[in-house]
Design an enzyme around this catalytic site. Structure first.
Site, PDB file in Angstrom:
ATOM      1  CG  ASN A   1      -3.547   4.384  -4.252  1.00 21.40           C
ATOM      2  OD1 ASN A   1      -2.771   3.503  -4.189  1.00 21.40           O
ATOM      3  ND2 ASN A   1      -4.845   3.848  -4.530  1.00 21.40           N
TER       4      ASN A   1
ATOM      5  NE  ARG B   1      -4.467   1.528  -2.034  1.00 21.34           N
ATOM      6  CZ  ARG B   1      -5.799   1.968  -1.866  1.00 21.34           C
ATOM      7  NH1 ARG B   1      -6.048   2.727  -0.659  1.00 21.34           N
ATOM      8  NH2 ARG B   1      -6.719   1.586  -2.642  1.00 21.34           N
TER       9      ARG B   1
END
Length: 90
Positions: free
Chosen positions: A36, A18
């Site tokens: 996620n 990320r």
């Protein structure tokens, strides 16, 4: 502006995917979000100029060095608004 919604599978959690996606997005002037999923994948919604968006999608197919991307599924492609790419914690 083109927008793509991706689901990225493989070893993509716990490998700074990320944060690395956010840095890549900034490099290519991409806006949107990345998070996620409970299933262990990464999901992103990204908007940008077509050429830059293509580079970001290609980056997502590899991810950071620690990742092992097995599959990238394009859930949707559309034109839409702009927002900053953020990474969300579950």
């Amino acid at each position: 502006m083109p927008t793509v919604h991706l689901l990225i599978k493989g070893k993509v959690q716990g490998v700074f995917f990320r944060a690395s996606a956010q840095a890549a997005a900034e490099r290519w002037h991409i806006t949107g979000w990345v998070k996620n999923t409970p299933e262990g994948h990464v999901e992103t919604l990204a908007s940008g100029e077509e050429a830059n968006l293509g580079q970001f999608v290609e980056w997502c197919r590899k991810g950071p060095d620690q990742a092992n991307v097995s599959e990238v599924i394009e859930l949707e492609r559309q034109t839409g608004g702009r927002q900053l790419l953020e990474h969300h914690r579950p």
